[in-house]
Design a protein around this motif. Structure first.
Motif, mmCIF file in Angstrom:
data_model
loop_
_atom_site.group_PDB
_atom_site.id
_atom_site.type_symbol
_atom_site.label_atom_id
_atom_site.label_comp_id
_atom_site.label_asym_id
_atom_site.label_seq_id
_atom_site.Cartn_x
_atom_site.Cartn_y
_atom_site.Cartn_z
ATOM 1 N N GLY A 126 45.751 -1.422 20.697
ATOM 2 C CA GLY A 126 47.094 -1.021 20.332
ATOM 3 C C GLY A 126 47.151 0.380 19.733
ATOM 4 N N ARG A 127 48.350 0.782 19.406
ATOM 5 C CA ARG A 127 48.586 2.105 18.811
ATOM 6 C C ARG A 127 47.797 2.250 17.505
ATOM 7 N NH1 ARG A 127 53.287 5.451 19.352
ATOM 8 N NH2 ARG A 127 53.354 7.060 17.733
ATOM 9 N N ASP A 128 46.999 3.317 17.396
ATOM 10 C CA ASP A 128 46.205 3.623 16.194
ATOM 11 C C ASP A 128 45.230 2.510 15.835
ATOM 12 O OD1 ASP A 128 47.501 6.097 15.831
ATOM 13 O OD2 ASP A 128 49.161 5.115 14.789
ATOM 14 N N ALA A 129 44.863 1.669 16.798
ATOM 15 C CA ALA A 129 43.882 0.603 16.562
ATOM 16 C C ALA A 129 42.476 1.123 16.859
ATOM 17 C CB ALA A 129 44.202 -0.612 17.415
ATOM 18 N N THR A 130 41.462 0.441 16.296
ATOM 19 C CA THR A 130 40.077 0.892 16.403
ATOM 20 C C THR A 130 39.175 -0.263 16.814
ATOM 21 O OG1 THR A 130 40.425 2.556 14.677
ATOM 22 C CG2 THR A 130 38.145 1.944 15.180
ATOM 23 N N LEU A 131 38.393 -0.042 17.863
ATOM 24 C CA LEU A 131 37.382 -0.998 18.298
ATOM 25 C C LEU A 131 36.014 -0.356 18.171
ATOM 26 C CD1 LEU A 131 36.458 -3.645 19.757
ATOM 27 C CD2 LEU A 131 36.692 -2.370 21.901
ATOM 28 N N ARG A 132 35.099 -1.064 17.492
ATOM 29 C CA ARG A 132 33.691 -0.685 17.457
ATOM 30 C C ARG A 132 32.923 -1.833 18.091
ATOM 31 N NH1 ARG A 132 35.874 3.342 16.813
ATOM 32 N NH2 ARG A 132 35.954 4.696 14.991
ATOM 33 N N SER A 133 32.389 -1.610 19.285
ATOM 34 C CA SER A 133 31.739 -2.672 20.051
ATOM 35 C C SER A 133 30.250 -2.370 20.201
ATOM 36 C CB SER A 133 32.393 -2.796 21.433
ATOM 37 O OG SER A 133 31.742 -3.767 22.219
ATOM 38 N N PHE A 134 29.420 -3.378 19.905
ATOM 39 C CA PHE A 134 27.969 -3.264 20.032
ATOM 40 C C PHE A 134 27.481 -4.366 20.967
ATOM 41 C CE2 PHE A 134 29.139 -1.637 15.908
ATOM 42 C CZ PHE A 134 28.359 -0.504 15.737
ATOM 43 N N SER A 135 26.763 -3.988 22.004
ATOM 44 C CA SER A 135 26.187 -4.964 22.926
ATOM 45 C C SER A 135 24.672 -4.839 22.871
ATOM 46 C CB SER A 135 26.690 -4.718 24.349
ATOM 47 O OG SER A 135 26.147 -5.664 25.243
ATOM 48 N N VAL A 136 23.995 -5.952 22.553
ATOM 49 C CA VAL A 136 22.539 -5.972 22.431
ATOM 50 C C VAL A 136 22.003 -6.970 23.448
ATOM 51 C CG1 VAL A 136 20.574 -6.354 20.909
ATOM 52 C CG2 VAL A 136 22.722 -5.456 19.972
ATOM 53 N N THR A 137 21.203 -6.496 24.404
ATOM 54 C CA THR A 137 20.670 -7.360 25.455
ATOM 55 C C THR A 137 19.151 -7.317 25.402
ATOM 56 O OG1 THR A 137 22.606 -6.923 26.844
ATOM 57 C CG2 THR A 137 20.665 -7.827 27.927
ATOM 58 N N LEU A 138 18.577 -8.466 25.090
ATOM 59 C CA LEU A 138 17.129 -8.569 24.955
ATOM 60 C C LEU A 138 16.545 -9.671 25.832
ATOM 61 C CD1 LEU A 138 16.936 -8.233 21.055
ATOM 62 C CD2 LEU A 138 16.475 -6.444 22.742
#
Length: 399
Positions: free
Chosen positions: A211-223
């Motif tokens: 959305g407007r002025d929204a923030t996503l911090r996404s971390f994907s860890v594949t082991l």
């Protein structure tokens, strides 16, 4: 960088196939559908499937035979923090499937096949201090031909904030869709850990609406896993949206790890960063990263950058790294990409060994440093330690 005339975009759902010498498909051409039959069974010649060993999908991409559609080999447990509403709902729940359309056959099949979904809601203006964990555990298929399917909806309402951990482990043949919807001014840290047993196959699509002025911090860890293919995609619902997609993978002997990110800057004044780091060791280790960024026609003030860096630690591995950037406007604040794959830096190793550090320990220190920036960004100490320990275990396998 490529430029494509948007007026030539196809209207059918992803029927594209490209032979030798043809240009890769523009992602702006791809159309979604909930109808599985709208997507042909992949042959492996399509641009979007050419790096994936289809036989190791174990039928997730094919037509379902009788008795294969639903399996109980996977369980989902939610540990919800105070302030979060966690629900298990039937597939008829009206909230499901409202924020996305599947963009390939496996995603459409997963949506058509799940029986229950997990819905997490963070009410507006709620700040959740403790992480929410969704633990998805495979218990080993009762029959090798069984497939399991799942669905998760994460709805962070206006000016709310939370951290959600998707923790995949055990053994299964599994496909799922994750819907992420961020209201205006919302903030979400999403950590996805693919920690499967070595025999598992997992295909996951993550559809992010910001959305407007929204923030996503996404971390994907594949082991873990035999074959893991994770495809996050981002679209913006208003200006000021900010998305960071970060990935870490350590691909060992015989493993196939594939990450395919798509960031669609469909509105003005949005920001994105994609940064994926991987290491490969052992015979037939294969890592794939495809990074697609689209900067839409008529938009202004977009700031985007994507980067992939791979360390090749032994012979017999394969890396495919393909950054794509499509720009349909001249009003761009910043846009770029970079990709690099190679062995450990001999200068770094020499520097450490010249100070009395044995060669094996010097190698470990360089690899730890390579992953350290990513791991240190995760603000959950126990999870940081778990990831560090598992990276160390994989290093030990090929010393």
């Amino acid at each position: 960088m490529s430029a494509t005339n948007p007026t030539t975009a196809a209207s059918a759902p992803a029927p594209h196939s490209h032979g030798a010498g043809e240009l890769p498909i523009s992602r702006i051409d791809v159309r979604g559908s909930f109808d599985v039959t709208a997507f042909p069974v992949p042959s492996g010649r399509e641009e979007e499937w050419r790096f994936t060993p289809l036989r190791r999908l174990r039928g997730l991409h094919q037509d379902a035979a009788e008795g294969q559609e639903v399996s109980s080999d996977v369980t989902v447990e939610v540990t919800a923090a105070d302030g979060v509403v966690a629900e298990t709902v039937a597939r008829t729940d009206s909230r499901l499937g409202t924020s996305f359309l599947p963009t390939d056959r496996i995603s459409a099949r997963a949506y058509a096949s799940f029986t229950e979904a997990t819905v997490l809601t963070v009410p507006k203006e709620t700040e959740v201090a403790e992480p929410v964990t969704v633990k998805v555990t495979g218990h080993g298929p009762e029959r090798p031909e069984n497939r399991s399917f799942g669905h998760t909806l994460i709805n962070v309402e206006r000016h709310a904030s939370a951290t959600v951990v998707l923790d995949y482990s055990g053994s299964a043949v599994y496909a799922d869709n994750v819907e992420v919807v961020l209201g205006d001014g919302a903030r979400l840290t999403l950590i996805s850990l693919q920690d499967w047993d070595r025999g598992a196959a997992h295909v996951s699509h993550q559809y992010d609406r910001i959305g407007r002025d929204a923030t996503l911090r996404s971390f994907s860890v594949t082991l873990g896993g035999d074959l893991v293919r994770v495809s996050p995609s981002v679209r913006y619902d208003g200006p000021g949206g900010d998305a960071e997609l970060r990935g870490l993978y350590y691909t060992g002997a015989g493993q196939h790890h594939e990450h395919r990110s798509l960031i669609d800057h469909n509105v003005s004044r949005t920001r994105s960063r994609a940064d994926y780091k991987g290491a490969l060791s052992g015979a037939d280790a294969h890592a794939v990263w495809i990074g697609d960024v689209i900067i839409g026609e008529g938009t202004e003030g977009t700031d985007s950058y994507e980067h992939n860096h791979n360390l090749v630690l032994t012979d017999g591995t394969r890396v495919d790294s393909v950054p794509n950037l499509e720009i349909f406007t001249g009003e761009v604040e910043g846009a770029g990409h970079a990709s690099a794959s190679g062995r450990l830096d001999d200068v770094h190793l020499f520097y450490l060994q010249s100070r009395g550090i044995p060669a094996d320990e010097a190698r470990r220190l360089v690899i730890r440093g390579f992953f350290a920036e990513f791991i240190n960004r995760i603000e959950l100490p126990q999870l940081r330690q778990r990831i560090s320990d598992e990276v160390e275990e994989k290093l030990a396998e090929h010393e």
